[in-house]
Design a protein around this motif. Structure first.
Motif, PDB file in Angstrom:
ATOM      1  N   ASP A 247       0.825  -1.210   0.000  1.00  0.00           N
ATOM      2  CA  ASP A 247       0.000   0.000   0.000  1.00  0.00           C
ATOM      3  C   ASP A 247       0.859   1.258   0.000  1.00  0.00           C
ATOM      4  O   ASP A 247       0.513   2.261  -0.631  1.00  0.00           O
ATOM      5  N   LYS A 252      -1.131   4.333  -1.946  1.00  0.00           N
ATOM      6  CA  LYS A 252      -2.569   4.366  -1.663  1.00  0.00           C
ATOM      7  C   LYS A 252      -2.875   5.408  -0.593  1.00  0.00           C
ATOM      8  O   LYS A 252      -2.069   5.667   0.299  1.00  0.00           O
ATOM      9  N   THR A 253      -4.058   5.987  -0.680  1.00  0.00           N
ATOM     10  CA  THR A 253      -4.470   6.994   0.297  1.00  0.00           C
ATOM     11  C   THR A 253      -5.152   6.325   1.488  1.00  0.00           C
ATOM     12  O   THR A 253      -5.462   5.131   1.455  1.00  0.00           O
ATOM     13  N   GLU A 255      -8.163   6.683   2.420  1.00  0.00           N
ATOM     14  CA  GLU A 255      -9.511   6.247   2.056  1.00  0.00           C
ATOM     15  C   GLU A 255      -9.505   4.911   1.319  1.00  0.00           C
ATOM     16  O   GLU A 255     -10.510   4.202   1.295  1.00  0.00           O
ATOM     17  N   GLU A 256      -8.392   4.573   0.716  1.00  0.00           N
ATOM     18  CA  GLU A 256      -8.291   3.333  -0.055  1.00  0.00           C
ATOM     19  C   GLU A 256      -7.817   2.151   0.789  1.00  0.00           C
ATOM     20  O   GLU A 256      -7.725   1.031   0.288  1.00  0.00           O
ATOM     21  N   THR A 257      -7.510   2.378   2.045  1.00  0.00           N
ATOM     22  CA  THR A 257      -7.027   1.306   2.919  1.00  0.00           C
ATOM     23  C   THR A 257      -7.827   1.307   4.221  1.00  0.00           C
ATOM     24  O   THR A 257      -8.630   2.202   4.474  1.00  0.00           O
ATOM     25  N   ASP A 258      -7.590   0.279   5.034  1.00  0.00           N
ATOM     26  CA  ASP A 258      -8.276   0.238   6.329  1.00  0.00           C
ATOM     27  C   ASP A 258      -7.259   0.159   7.477  1.00  0.00           C
ATOM     28  O   ASP A 258      -7.512  -0.457   8.502  1.00  0.00           O
TER      29      ASP A 258
END
Length: 316
Positions: A247, A252-253, A255-258
């Motif tokens: 990631d 990745k931002t 919002e795109e990850t958890d």
């Protein structure tokens, strides 16, 4: 001069120096906003205008420190009144735990003095315990610690949380009410150059947050991280690291990850804290000078360089 007398004089001098050192840790623990909250809460029973009553007796009486909290989080009297009416049992059961915070000074002092011992550049921040409308457990702003005491003190075995819904209920289910761990974590943030910045890159955010948990663990001499996060992390460390690394490399931002603040995830939320913790831990363990390592961890401002120096990636 008699040797025994000389020894006594030296010991007195050393003790005086220690006292001067401690006196330099001049900081305030503000709890007046807790009292103001419960005064406003009690006044609602006979009030004709609940929102105005809460505005007058709580928000308008805010300490200067709580005013900063209000400014950062935009709490309103209407939010407070809605929560009080919507979760009456929660407020009844959390009340004694919030009031107990006023008796925690010695425990908080011990954390501050330990931090001063570990980190010579330590600047002791004031700490404000207030009540939020069940929105903010802890944050910092320019050397000030701000605690939402109704969140920080929740212990689900003592507090009725059935009226709470959404992600906050999940937060409360894993809470222990450990004020010392939260204060230690936020205390580290007040010393970090990026401690107040919530818009960092994924890697920077992980190291900043995880470092606060790692140093808090050193200060407390016990694991400070949320137990569910730590247990899951330990069982799945390599898998998590490879996922996190991907990631970061693919930029990745959030919002795109958890990795942060995703309480609807099937796995524990905020596992980014765990990754950052392990990177900081690796940096510390691979350093010959532990005091310098703590200084480097706190002042981290080049996350990719810090990760490389930590050798964490090489452990897999």
């Amino acid at each position: 001069m008699n040797k025994k007398l000389l020894l006594i004089i030296i010991l007195i001098g050393l003790n005086s120096c220690a006292q001067v050192k401690k006196s330099e840790l001049n900081y305030k623990i503000i709890t007046t906003d807790i009292d103001n909250f419960w005064n406003a809460y009690d006044a609602l029973e006979g009030s004709q205008d609940s929102i105005q009553t809460f505005q007058n007796l709580y928000i308008d009486k805010a300490s200067p420190e709580f005013e900063k909290f209000l400014e950062l989080r935009n709490f309103t009297a209407k939010q407070y009144v809605n929560w009080i009416k919507g979760a009456p049992e929660f407020w009844k059961t959390i009340r004694p735990l919030t009031l107990e915070v006023k008796n925690k000074k010695k425990e908080i002092d011990s954390i501050y003095f330990k931090m001063d011992e570990y980190y010579p550049n330590f600047k002791a921040p004031n700490i404000c315990f207030a009540i939020s409308p069940i929105q903010s457990g802890g944050t910092t702003d320019k050397g000030l610690i701000l605690i939402g005491t109704e969140i920080a003190t929740v212990n689900p075995q003592k507090v009725e949380i059935s009226e709470i819904n959404g992600f906050m209920k999940k937060v409360f289910e894993n809470s222990t009410g450990d004020i010392k761990s939260l204060v230690a974590h936020e205390l580290v943030h007040t010393q970090q150059p990026n401690g107040d910045n919530e818009n960092e890159s994924l890697l920077s955010q992980a190291i900043t947050e995880g470092s606060a948990d790692f140093i808090a663990t050193l200060l407390l001499e016990k694991q400070s991280m949320n137990a569910a996060i730590f247990r899951y992390g330990q069982k799945n460390e390599e898998k998590l690291w490879l996922e996190f690394k991907y990631d970061v490399e693919t930029e990745k931002t959030f919002e795109e990850t958890d990795w942060f603040y995703n309480y609807n995830s099937k796995r524990p939320a905020d596992l980014g804290y765990y990754i950052g913790y392990k990177i900081a831990e690796s940096y510390y363990e691979n350093s010959d000078n532990k005091k310098e390592a703590i200084k480097d961890i706190i002042n981290m401002n080049e996350p990719k360089e810090f990760l490389e120096k930590s050798s964490y990636d090489k452990s897999f």
